[in-house]
Design a protein around this motif. Structure first.
Motif, PDB file in Angstrom:
ATOM      1  N   ILE A 173       0.843  -1.203   0.000  1.00  0.00           N
ATOM      2  CA  ILE A 173       0.000   0.000   0.000  1.00  0.00           C
ATOM      3  C   ILE A 173       0.873   1.246   0.000  1.00  0.00           C
ATOM      4  O   ILE A 173       0.663   2.166  -0.787  1.00  0.00           O
ATOM      5  CB  ILE A 173      -0.948  -0.004   1.221  1.00  0.00           C
ATOM      6  N   ARG A 174       1.837   1.291   0.895  1.00  0.00           N
ATOM      7  CA  ARG A 174       2.681   2.484   1.027  1.00  0.00           C
ATOM      8  C   ARG A 174       3.484   2.784  -0.230  1.00  0.00           C
ATOM      9  O   ARG A 174       3.782   3.943  -0.505  1.00  0.00           O
ATOM     10  CB  ARG A 174       3.598   2.335   2.235  1.00  0.00           C
ATOM     11  N   THR A 175       3.839   1.773  -0.987  1.00  0.00           N
ATOM     12  CA  THR A 175       4.631   2.011  -2.192  1.00  0.00           C
ATOM     13  C   THR A 175       3.775   2.183  -3.443  1.00  0.00           C
ATOM     14  O   THR A 175       4.309   2.499  -4.502  1.00  0.00           O
ATOM     15  CB  THR A 175       5.652   0.877  -2.423  1.00  0.00           C
ATOM     16  N   ASN A 176       2.473   1.981  -3.329  1.00  0.00           N
ATOM     17  CA  ASN A 176       1.586   2.073  -4.492  1.00  0.00           C
ATOM     18  C   ASN A 176       0.389   2.984  -4.238  1.00  0.00           C
ATOM     19  O   ASN A 176      -0.710   2.722  -4.741  1.00  0.00           O
ATOM     20  CB  ASN A 176       1.090   0.676  -4.885  1.00  0.00           C
TER      21      ASN A 176
ATOM     22  N   ASP B 227      -4.135   1.391  -8.109  1.00  0.00           N
ATOM     23  CA  ASP B 227      -5.384   0.740  -7.737  1.00  0.00           C
ATOM     24  C   ASP B 227      -5.177  -0.010  -6.427  1.00  0.00           C
ATOM     25  O   ASP B 227      -4.432  -0.986  -6.376  1.00  0.00           O
ATOM     26  CB  ASP B 227      -5.825  -0.238  -8.836  1.00  0.00           C
ATOM     27  N   LEU B 228      -5.822   0.466  -5.385  1.00  0.00           N
ATOM     28  CA  LEU B 228      -5.710  -0.179  -4.082  1.00  0.00           C
ATOM     29  C   LEU B 228      -7.082  -0.640  -3.599  1.00  0.00           C
ATOM     30  O   LEU B 228      -7.408  -0.542  -2.419  1.00  0.00           O
ATOM     31  CB  LEU B 228      -5.047   0.765  -3.069  1.00  0.00           C
ATOM     32  N   SER B 229      -7.865  -1.152  -4.531  1.00  0.00           N
ATOM     33  CA  SER B 229      -9.161  -1.719  -4.169  1.00  0.00           C
ATOM     34  C   SER B 229      -8.912  -2.977  -3.334  1.00  0.00           C
ATOM     35  O   SER B 229      -7.809  -3.544  -3.335  1.00  0.00           O
ATOM     36  CB  SER B 229      -9.951  -2.077  -5.423  1.00  0.00           C
ATOM     37  N   LEU B 230      -9.935  -3.413  -2.637  1.00  0.00           N
ATOM     38  CA  LEU B 230      -9.803  -4.606  -1.812  1.00  0.00           C
ATOM     39  C   LEU B 230      -9.395  -5.801  -2.666  1.00  0.00           C
ATOM     40  O   LEU B 230      -8.543  -6.603  -2.267  1.00  0.00           O
ATOM     41  CB  LEU B 230     -11.114  -4.890  -1.065  1.00  0.00           C
ATOM     42  N   ALA B 231      -9.956  -5.906  -3.858  1.00  0.00           N
ATOM     43  CA  ALA B 231      -9.606  -7.017  -4.749  1.00  0.00           C
ATOM     44  C   ALA B 231      -8.133  -6.950  -5.153  1.00  0.00           C
ATOM     45  O   ALA B 231      -7.443  -7.981  -5.168  1.00  0.00           O
ATOM     46  CB  ALA B 231     -10.497  -6.989  -5.987  1.00  0.00           C
TER      47      ALA B 231
ATOM     48  N   HIS C 269      -9.497  -8.652   4.478  1.00  0.00           N
ATOM     49  CA  HIS C 269     -10.235  -7.655   5.264  1.00  0.00           C
ATOM     50  C   HIS C 269     -10.263  -8.045   6.739  1.00  0.00           C
ATOM     51  O   HIS C 269      -9.964  -7.231   7.619  1.00  0.00           O
ATOM     52  CB  HIS C 269     -11.657  -7.524   4.711  1.00  0.00           C
ATOM     53  N   ARG C 270     -10.591  -9.290   6.995  1.00  0.00           N
ATOM     54  CA  ARG C 270     -10.710  -9.778   8.374  1.00  0.00           C
ATOM     55  C   ARG C 270      -9.370  -9.707   9.102  1.00  0.00           C
ATOM     56  O   ARG C 270      -9.276  -9.187  10.211  1.00  0.00           O
ATOM     57  CB  ARG C 270     -11.231 -11.213   8.334  1.00  0.00           C
TER      58      ARG C 270
ATOM     59  N   GLY D  16      -6.493  -2.692  13.316  1.00  0.00           N
ATOM     60  CA  GLY D  16      -7.618  -1.947  13.882  1.00  0.00           C
ATOM     61  C   GLY D  16      -8.368  -1.131  12.835  1.00  0.00           C
ATOM     62  O   GLY D  16      -9.342  -0.458  13.143  1.00  0.00           O
ATOM     63  N   LEU D  17      -7.890  -1.164  11.595  1.00  0.00           N
ATOM     64  CA  LEU D  17      -8.518  -0.450  10.485  1.00  0.00           C
ATOM     65  C   LEU D  17      -8.835  -1.422   9.369  1.00  0.00           C
ATOM     66  O   LEU D  17      -8.137  -2.413   9.205  1.00  0.00           O
ATOM     67  CB  LEU D  17      -7.570   0.625   9.928  1.00  0.00           C
ATOM     68  N   THR D  18      -9.849  -1.101   8.574  1.00  0.00           N
ATOM     69  CA  THR D  18     -10.075  -1.894   7.375  1.00  0.00           C
ATOM     70  C   THR D  18      -8.993  -1.520   6.366  1.00  0.00           C
ATOM     71  O   THR D  18      -8.371  -0.453   6.479  1.00  0.00           O
ATOM     72  CB  THR D  18     -11.457  -1.616   6.759  1.00  0.00           C
ATOM     73  N   PRO D  19      -8.767  -2.339   5.358  1.00  0.00           N
ATOM     74  CA  PRO D  19      -7.774  -1.968   4.352  1.00  0.00           C
ATOM     75  C   PRO D  19      -8.073  -0.605   3.715  1.00  0.00           C
ATOM     76  O   PRO D  19      -7.160   0.195   3.508  1.00  0.00           O
ATOM     77  CB  PRO D  19      -7.857  -3.104   3.328  1.00  0.00           C
ATOM     78  N   GLN D  20      -9.332  -0.324   3.415  1.00  0.00           N
ATOM     79  CA  GLN D  20      -9.674   0.944   2.768  1.00  0.00           C
ATOM     80  C   GLN D  20      -9.488   2.127   3.712  1.00  0.00           C
ATOM     81  O   GLN D  20      -9.073   3.201   3.282  1.00  0.00           O
ATOM     82  CB  GLN D  20     -11.090   0.896   2.204  1.00  0.00           C
TER      83      GLN D  20
END
Length: 125
Positions: A24-27, A31-35, A49-50, A57-61
């Protein structure tokens, strides 16, 4: 015997979530959708997600939005780029969406944030 797909093996324990965080931090601009994150983490969206929420403590989004806001804050202070440009550079699609997310996360608009932080920096000099 049918050929097996060559998926990378999942890293044991919580370390694979750390790899998704690094992805996530490098992109942030991609596109950082859950899929997309699930594919990068070699997991199902539900499993990612789980486990992500359990570990952070946070969701991916929520995490993606938080990281994008942090990048936007940095860009607002280090550049003279317009708010629209900063939003795009931080990975937001549309100025209105960026401003709404920024206001929710930072408690002020991007312009107010920039003015406030630059004024604070000038007072310290």
């Amino acid at each position: 015997m049918p050929a097996r797909s060559r998926r990378p093996s999942r890293i044991p324990g919580e370390a694979w979530i750390d790899e998704v965080i690094q992805y996530i931090r490098t992109n942030l601009q991609g596109d950082l959708s859950l899929a997309a994150l699930a594919q990068a983490g070699c997991s199902s969206p539900w499993h990612l997600h789980r486990n992500f929420k359990q570990q952070t403590g946070l969701t991916p989004q929520q995490f993606v939005r938080q990281q994008r806001i942090r990048l936007a804050e940095q860009l607002l202070l280090e550049t003279t780029s317009s708010v629209a440009t900063v939003g795009g550079q931080a990975g937001f699609h549309g100025t209105a969406h960026f401003m709404n997310c920024f206001r929710k996360e930072a408690g002020c608009t991007p312009v107010q944030f920039r003015k406030q932080k630059l004024a604070e920096a000038a007072q310290r000099r």
